[in-house]
Design a protein around this motif. Structure first.
Motif, PDB file in Angstrom:
ATOM      1  N   GLY A 229      78.939  33.115  71.673  1.00  0.00           N
ATOM      2  CA  GLY A 229      79.412  34.331  70.616  1.00  0.00           C
ATOM      3  C   GLY A 229      78.718  35.758  70.777  1.00  0.00           C
ATOM      4  N   VAL A 230      78.707  35.872  72.385  1.00  0.00           N
ATOM      5  CA  VAL A 230      78.081  37.246  72.627  1.00  0.00           C
ATOM      6  C   VAL A 230      79.044  37.463  74.131  1.00  0.00           C
ATOM      7  CG1 VAL A 230      76.243  38.845  73.528  1.00  0.00           C
ATOM      8  CG2 VAL A 230      75.649  36.502  71.772  1.00  0.00           C
ATOM      9  N   THR A 231      79.426  36.569  75.337  1.00  0.00           N
ATOM     10  CA  THR A 231      79.318  37.453  76.051  1.00  0.00           C
ATOM     11  C   THR A 231      81.488  37.548  75.975  1.00  0.00           C
ATOM     12  OG1 THR A 231      78.846  35.646  77.452  1.00  0.00           O
ATOM     13  CG2 THR A 231      77.651  37.600  77.080  1.00  0.00           C
ATOM     14  N   ASP A 232      81.363  35.989  75.385  1.00  0.00           N
ATOM     15  CA  ASP A 232      83.326  35.343  75.214  1.00  0.00           C
ATOM     16  C   ASP A 232      83.811  36.290  74.258  1.00  0.00           C
ATOM     17  OD1 ASP A 232      81.529  34.977  73.269  1.00  0.00           O
ATOM     18  OD2 ASP A 232      82.162  31.952  73.342  1.00  0.00           O
ATOM     19  N   VAL A 233      83.125  37.218  73.882  1.00  0.00           N
ATOM     20  CA  VAL A 233      84.171  37.918  72.127  1.00  0.00           C
ATOM     21  C   VAL A 233      85.293  37.961  73.125  1.00  0.00           C
ATOM     22  CG1 VAL A 233      82.313  37.932  70.876  1.00  0.00           C
ATOM     23  CG2 VAL A 233      82.805  39.709  72.883  1.00  0.00           C
ATOM     24  N   ARG A 234      85.687  38.217  72.027  1.00  0.00           N
ATOM     25  CA  ARG A 234      87.679  38.773  72.086  1.00  0.00           C
ATOM     26  C   ARG A 234      87.239  40.367  71.842  1.00  0.00           C
ATOM     27  NH1 ARG A 234      92.340  39.995  69.007  1.00  0.00           N
ATOM     28  NH2 ARG A 234      90.795  39.154  67.070  1.00  0.00           N
ATOM     29  N   TYR A 235      88.243  40.947  73.099  1.00  0.00           N
ATOM     30  CA  TYR A 235      88.093  42.395  73.048  1.00  0.00           C
ATOM     31  C   TYR A 235      89.570  43.303  73.147  1.00  0.00           C
ATOM     32  CZ  TYR A 235      88.040  42.317  77.771  1.00  0.00           C
ATOM     33  OH  TYR A 235      88.490  42.523  79.411  1.00  0.00           O
ATOM     34  N   GLY A 236      89.380  44.186  73.313  1.00  0.00           N
ATOM     35  CA  GLY A 236      90.695  44.873  73.258  1.00  0.00           C
ATOM     36  C   GLY A 236      91.402  45.821  72.250  1.00  0.00           C
ATOM     37  N   TYR A 237      91.337  45.067  71.010  1.00  0.00           N
ATOM     38  CA  TYR A 237      91.589  45.487  69.291  1.00  0.00           C
ATOM     39  C   TYR A 237      90.802  46.436  69.180  1.00  0.00           C
ATOM     40  CZ  TYR A 237      87.989  42.328  67.781  1.00  0.00           C
ATOM     41  OH  TYR A 237      86.946  41.680  67.540  1.00  0.00           O
ATOM     42  N   LEU A 238      91.843  47.147  67.751  1.00  0.00           N
ATOM     43  CA  LEU A 238      90.293  48.267  67.107  1.00  0.00           C
ATOM     44  C   LEU A 238      89.314  47.334  66.357  1.00  0.00           C
ATOM     45  CD1 LEU A 238      93.350  50.339  65.903  1.00  0.00           C
ATOM     46  CD2 LEU A 238      91.672  51.297  67.386  1.00  0.00           C
TER      47      LEU A 238
END
Length: 368
Positions: A229-238
């Motif tokens: 829930g912290v280091t496995d979050v999806r990212y790269g989107y607005l």
């Protein structure tokens, strides 16, 4: 003088000369067999020499490895001026101690961790890292080219063999009233050991911060990884930073980590954190994100935002080539990195860490 007196005098001189000669020979042999300290012994490994020198007190100067053919004294000269107060806790739960000094005539920061010694220095061509492992004199050298004219020399921080199981509760190491930077390593950085991320991207920033901006201040750096829930979050989107801040709010609450101006949280990723952005942070807030694929000062840039530094206070300097201070944006590809904050931004950061003035607990005003 009578003959018998001259003979007696000659015998006395001869006896004295023999005694002195014997004493000199004995002293020379004793000197050859006199035990040397690990800091001086040519048989001691580099890490053992370092530990022995530190044990004798600071400041300390040592030849890190025995002189080899073609070397002169000074080629491996390490001068340790003092310890930088604070704690570095790596993602595997081990601790590191940081020292300020000079390495081969260049300003450097030394990190002594379990089983290893890293020397990080800023050179005209970028970040230079020299490492030694306990029990070996093999030199582990890496140059992270910071000059965009020399992209061919740029190499990523080396990956390491799998580290011991991660210790997700770095909060156990927390000193609530100390200035603390929580570096949360995204799961996509698993191929890079947290010790190497520290040596390449953080150690030089930490040393500069404690030398020039907040001398004498105790600063902790805590690395964490593999936290659901912290280091496995999806990212790269607005909107990534908004969502990750919500995740950090829950994480801090569950672990009783104070959400004050003294605690900063940075998600370190491998790729762009949002479209066309290698970093983004809440100005004078809690949370930020930085990509290892961005400029080498990207981590320093985003931590600067969290501490109140601004783009418009940055500078371009000329030091044999044009370089940009840590907060300069947008960056020009032809310029290199200065690896320092401008004096104006140093003043802003100093004011912030001393007083917390302008701290915005739930800020949603961001800077790239």
């Amino acid at each position: 003088m009578p003959n018998h007196n001259r003979k007696t005098h000659s015998r006395a001189i001869l006896s004295t000369s023999m005694v002195l000669a014997c004493c000199a020979a004995f002293s020379a042999q004793a000197a050859r067999h006199e035990p040397t300290s690990p800091a001086e012994s040519t048989n001691a490994t580099a890490v053992a020499r370092f530990d022995a020198a530190i044990a004798q007190g600071l400041p300390a100067r040592l030849q890190l490895t025995g002189l080899r053919s073609g070397q002169t004294r000074g080629d491996d000269d390490l001068h340790i001026e003092g310890r930088l107060e604070g704690d570095v806790v790596f993602a595997d739960g081990t601790h590191g101690v940081t020292y300020d000094g000079m390495w081969r005539g260049t300003r450097a920061v030394v990190t002594r961790s379990r089983g290893h010694l890293d020397i990080t220095s800023v050179t005209r061509s970028g970040i230079d890292i020299t490492g030694y492992t306990e029990g070996s004199d093999e030199v582990e050298h890496e140059a992270l080219a910071g000059d965009p004219r020399d992209r061919s020399a740029r190499t990523a921080v080396k990956a390491s063999p799998p580290a011991p199981p991660a210790t997700p509760d770095a909060a156990e190491e927390l000193k609530p009233n100390r200035l603390t930077f929580h570096l949360m390593l995204h799961d996509d950085t698993r191929g890079t050991y947290s010790h190497h991320i520290h040596a390449g991207y953080v150690a030089w920033w930490l040393a500069d911060f404690q030398r020039r901006i907040a001398p004498g201040r105790v600063v902790d750096v805590l690395y964490s990884r593999d936290i659901a829930g912290v280091t496995d979050v999806r990212y790269g989107y607005l909107g990534t930073l908004h969502d990750w801040s919500d995740a950090m709010e829950r994480y801090a609450s569950e672990r009783d980590i104070p959400r004050t101006y003294r605690h900063k949280f940075l998600l370190v990723t491998k790729g762009m954190v949002e479209p066309d952005r290698y970093g983004r942070s809440w100005q004078k807030g809690f949370d930020g994100m930085a990509s290892l694929d961005g400029r080498y000062p990207e981590v320093a840039h985003q931590l600067g935002h969290l501490l109140g530094a601004k783009h418009e206070r940055a500078e371009v300097r000329y030091q044999g080539w044009w370089c940009e201070t840590n907060m300069y944006a947008p960056s020009l590809v032809l310029r290199s990195n200065c690896y320092v904050y401008s004096r104006a931004n140093m003043s802003l950061i100093d004011d912030y860490v001393r007083t917390g003035e302008g701290f915005i607990g739930h800020s949603r005003w961001s800077e790239d």
